[in-house]
Design a protein around this motif. Structure first.
Motif, PDB file in Angstrom:
ATOM      1  N   LEU A   1       6.919  -0.502 -13.084  1.00  0.00           N
ATOM      2  CA  LEU A   1       8.070  -0.728 -12.219  1.00  0.00           C
ATOM      3  C   LEU A   1       8.921  -1.825 -12.850  1.00  0.00           C
ATOM      4  CD1 LEU A   1       6.371  -0.725  -8.689  1.00  0.00           C
ATOM      5  CD2 LEU A   1       7.815   1.078  -9.663  1.00  0.00           C
ATOM      6  N   ALA A   2      10.223  -1.599 -12.880  1.00  0.00           N
ATOM      7  CA  ALA A   2      11.134  -2.576 -13.484  1.00  0.00           C
ATOM      8  C   ALA A   2      11.313  -3.771 -12.560  1.00  0.00           C
ATOM      9  CB  ALA A   2      12.478  -1.927 -13.774  1.00  0.00           C
ATOM     10  N   ILE A   3      11.144  -4.977 -13.124  1.00  0.00           N
ATOM     11  CA  ILE A   3      11.375  -6.181 -12.320  1.00  0.00           C
ATOM     12  C   ILE A   3      12.739  -6.789 -12.607  1.00  0.00           C
ATOM     13  CG2 ILE A   3       8.926  -6.703 -12.099  1.00  0.00           C
ATOM     14  CD1 ILE A   3       9.407  -8.986 -14.156  1.00  0.00           C
ATOM     15  N   ASN A   4      13.350  -6.416 -13.714  1.00  0.00           N
ATOM     16  CA  ASN A   4      14.740  -6.803 -13.961  1.00  0.00           C
ATOM     17  C   ASN A   4      15.312  -5.926 -15.063  1.00  0.00           C
ATOM     18  OD1 ASN A   4      14.002  -7.959 -16.504  1.00  0.00           O
ATOM     19  ND2 ASN A   4      13.618  -9.930 -15.554  1.00  0.00           N
ATOM     20  N   TRP A   5      16.631  -5.973 -15.198  1.00  0.00           N
ATOM     21  CA  TRP A   5      17.275  -5.225 -16.268  1.00  0.00           C
ATOM     22  C   TRP A   5      18.632  -5.826 -16.577  1.00  0.00           C
ATOM     23  CZ3 TRP A   5      16.806  -0.075 -13.144  1.00  0.00           C
ATOM     24  CH2 TRP A   5      17.452  -0.196 -11.925  1.00  0.00           C
TER      25      TRP A   5
ATOM     26  N   GLN B   1      13.291 -11.612  -6.224  1.00  0.00           N
ATOM     27  CA  GLN B   1      14.146 -11.002  -7.237  1.00  0.00           C
ATOM     28  C   GLN B   1      15.379 -11.870  -7.512  1.00  0.00           C
ATOM     29  OE1 GLN B   1      14.477  -7.136  -8.547  1.00  0.00           O
ATOM     30  NE2 GLN B   1      12.558  -8.164  -9.072  1.00  0.00           N
ATOM     31  N   LYS B   2      15.878 -12.506  -6.487  1.00  0.00           N
ATOM     32  CA  LYS B   2      17.007 -13.431  -6.651  1.00  0.00           C
ATOM     33  C   LYS B   2      16.586 -14.605  -7.530  1.00  0.00           C
ATOM     34  CE  LYS B   2      20.258 -16.235  -3.898  1.00  0.00           C
ATOM     35  NZ  LYS B   2      19.826 -17.601  -4.218  1.00  0.00           N
ATOM     36  N   THR B   3      15.400 -15.130  -7.281  1.00  0.00           N
ATOM     37  CA  THR B   3      14.875 -16.236  -8.080  1.00  0.00           C
ATOM     38  C   THR B   3      14.737 -15.833  -9.545  1.00  0.00           C
ATOM     39  OG1 THR B   3      13.662 -17.167  -6.192  1.00  0.00           O
ATOM     40  CG2 THR B   3      12.915 -17.809  -8.395  1.00  0.00           C
ATOM     41  N   LEU B   4      14.178 -14.650  -9.778  1.00  0.00           N
ATOM     42  CA  LEU B   4      14.010 -14.171 -11.149  1.00  0.00           C
ATOM     43  C   LEU B   4      15.362 -14.011 -11.839  1.00  0.00           C
ATOM     44  CD1 LEU B   4      11.200 -11.480 -10.664  1.00  0.00           C
ATOM     45  CD2 LEU B   4      10.979 -13.684 -11.811  1.00  0.00           C
ATOM     46  N   ALA B   5      16.338 -13.477 -11.123  1.00  0.00           N
ATOM     47  CA  ALA B   5      17.663 -13.285 -11.711  1.00  0.00           C
ATOM     48  C   ALA B   5      18.291 -14.615 -12.099  1.00  0.00           C
ATOM     49  CB  ALA B   5      18.570 -12.544 -10.721  1.00  0.00           C
ATOM     50  N   GLU B   6      18.118 -15.630 -11.272  1.00  0.00           N
ATOM     51  CA  GLU B   6      18.700 -16.942 -11.543  1.00  0.00           C
ATOM     52  C   GLU B   6      18.074 -17.602 -12.774  1.00  0.00           C
ATOM     53  OE1 GLU B   6      19.788 -18.141  -6.897  1.00  0.00           O
ATOM     54  OE2 GLU B   6      17.875 -18.739  -7.792  1.00  0.00           O
TER      55      GLU B   6
ATOM     56  N   GLY C   1      19.519  -8.723 -14.088  1.00  0.00           N
ATOM     57  CA  GLY C   1      19.795  -8.292 -12.730  1.00  0.00           C
ATOM     58  C   GLY C   1      18.580  -7.838 -11.954  1.00  0.00           C
ATOM     59  N   PRO C   2      18.648  -7.935 -10.614  1.00  0.00           N
ATOM     60  CA  PRO C   2      17.545  -7.504  -9.753  1.00  0.00           C
ATOM     61  C   PRO C   2      17.451  -5.993  -9.681  1.00  0.00           C
ATOM     62  CG  PRO C   2      19.424  -8.127  -8.411  1.00  0.00           C
ATOM     63  CD  PRO C   2      19.783  -8.465  -9.839  1.00  0.00           C
ATOM     64  N   THR C   3      16.229  -5.497  -9.524  1.00  0.00           N
ATOM     65  CA  THR C   3      16.014  -4.059  -9.376  1.00  0.00           C
ATOM     66  C   THR C   3      15.789  -3.680  -7.921  1.00  0.00           C
ATOM     67  OG1 THR C   3      13.650  -4.378  -9.848  1.00  0.00           O
ATOM     68  CG2 THR C   3      15.088  -3.820 -11.702  1.00  0.00           C
TER      69      THR C   3
ATOM     70  N   ILE D   1      25.131 -10.746 -14.954  1.00  0.00           N
ATOM     71  CA  ILE D   1      24.038  -9.811 -14.714  1.00  0.00           C
ATOM     72  C   ILE D   1      24.545  -8.457 -14.222  1.00  0.00           C
ATOM     73  CG2 ILE D   1      22.448 -11.693 -14.170  1.00  0.00           C
ATOM     74  CD1 ILE D   1      22.728 -10.894 -11.203  1.00  0.00           C
ATOM     75  N   VAL D   2      23.673  -7.471 -14.305  1.00  0.00           N
ATOM     76  CA  VAL D   2      23.923  -6.161 -13.708  1.00  0.00           C
ATOM     77  C   VAL D   2      23.530  -6.254 -12.242  1.00  0.00           C
ATOM     78  CG1 VAL D   2      23.175  -3.762 -13.657  1.00  0.00           C
ATOM     79  CG2 VAL D   2      23.559  -4.898 -15.850  1.00  0.00           C
ATOM     80  N   TYR D   3      24.477  -5.929 -11.356  1.00  0.00           N
ATOM     81  CA  TYR D   3      24.216  -6.097  -9.921  1.00  0.00           C
ATOM     82  C   TYR D   3      24.960  -5.024  -9.130  1.00  0.00           C
ATOM     83  CZ  TYR D   3      24.040  -8.286  -5.281  1.00  0.00           C
ATOM     84  OH  TYR D   3      23.837  -8.542  -3.942  1.00  0.00           O
ATOM     85  N   GLY D   4      24.238  -4.341  -8.265  1.00  0.00           N
ATOM     86  CA  GLY D   4      24.844  -3.345  -7.390  1.00  0.00           C
ATOM     87  C   GLY D   4      24.797  -1.932  -7.953  1.00  0.00           C
TER      88      GLY D   4
END
Length: 346
Positions: free
Chosen positions: A123-127, A280-285, A290-292, A307-310
């Motif tokens: 499972l992707a945790i970020n991208w 996920q917000k914490t990881l993105a920061e 971006g969050p998955t 980041i990639v978002y939305g």
């Protein structure tokens, strides 16, 4: 952070074991294979919450790689690990990683569809995007397209990733497709790479090598990952990142559980915690990818620029067909080393 190094799970201490409830394993330590740098920092933030909730320590092997996973076989030194999507599509992957039980990962229901690996093993945790990084002080005209790498103005200023690397493959796929080729018929890509070779300064061996060359000014432009580019920029290197007009390739980081893990249920619980919307917000920061999780809310404008978002931005990412790549990857590596490498710098 504590690196797991070469010590295996068989060396886990069984003294002062913390009992966790339900089906979770009776161990005191969960070993996680990571990529170091910001990935460790981000996962450490989750680990602190995990330790508080379950009473289980989390220890990182900060240089865990797919090659090490292969070498370890049925005796993995970690209970779960970061993994690239390209590796989970390889023919050997079913022997190395277990299929995830999504019933043990409730937050998986909040993920974008593309974050669920088609193999069922990750499972992707970020991208983030794999696009173009360049030195703004050394490049007169900023690049806008993948085709710009073939422009004479960048001659002797370019580095690319090896064909063994995810980014190297993605850049080659772009060369293939923009010249009318396919995964099965990559010849147009090889012809394009032969033309490109005259513009290349070098081929990057590692991510650290690429970062060093950007820092010293040995190179001024390269296909690269956004997070790495912004990390350099934050360190004071005058680089900028561009999403090419044709689109950027998806750089996907997943969590997977090796077969032979001593604590697969705890590993599922850790993955679930990583996928929590707020985490996920914490990881993105921290990691600047971006969050998955579709329900993660980010309002920081400076972060959103990076980041990639939305749904729309996720939909714009180009996802390579890694199953198709796996059928030809070894051939591509051999041909790249034989036909392209000798031309570089010539």
């Amino acid at each position: 952070l504590t690196g797991c190094g070469s010590s295996g799970n068989e060396n886990q201490s069984k003294g002062d074991v913390t009992q966790v409830s339900g089906e979770l394993e009776n161990v005191d330590t969960l070993y996680v294979g990571s990529y170091g740098a910001n990935w460790d920092k981000g996962l450490q933030a989750i680990a602190e919450k995990f330790e508080a909730k379950y009473g289980v320590n989390v220890v990182f092997d900060s240089s865990y790689q797919f090659a090490k996973r292969i070498a370890e076989g049925s005796m993995p030194s970690v209970d779960l690990c970061l993994e690239d999507d390209i590796n989970l599509a390889k023919a050997v992957a079913p022997d190395l990683y277990m299929e995830l039980d999504l019933s043990k990962i409730p937050n998986a229901t909040e993920l974008y569809d593309a974050a669920i690996d088609p193999s069922g093993r990750g499972l992707a945790i970020n991208w983030g995007p794999y696009g173009i990084c360049y030195r703004s002080d050394l490049v007169e005209e900023a690049p806008t397209s993948w085709k710009d790498f073939w422009d004479d103005q960048y001659k002797g200023k370019i580095a690319i990733n090896r064909m063994e690397d995810t980014g190297g493959v993605q850049f080659f796929i772009q060369a293939v497709t923009q010249n009318g080729g396919t995964y099965e018929n990559a010849e147009p890509g090889w012809e394009a790479f032969k033309e490109l070779a005259g513009n290349l300064k070098t081929i990057s061996v590692t991510t650290a090598n690429m970062a060093d060359m950007f820092t010293t000014g040995e190179i001024s432009i390269a296909p690269w990952w956004s997070g790495r580019a912004y990390g350099l920029k934050d360190d004071g290197v005058p680089v900028e990142f561009v999403i090419p007009e044709e689109g950027a390739y998806a750089c996907v980081t997943e969590l997977a559980i090796p077969k032979g893990s001593n604590a697969p249920n705890l590993a599922h619980a850790f993955i679930d915690m990583c996928l929590d919307a707020e985490n996920q917000k914490t990881l993105a920061e921290i990691i600047i990818y971006g969050p998955t999780n579709k329900n993660t809310v980010i309002t920081d404008e400076a972060l959103l620029e990076r980041i990639v978002y939305g749904e729309e931005q996720v939909g714009d990412l180009i996802f390579a067909d890694w199953n198709a790549v796996d059928a030809v990857h070894s051939k591509w590596v051999e041909q790249f080393d034989k036909e392209i490498v000798p031309l570089v710098g010539g």
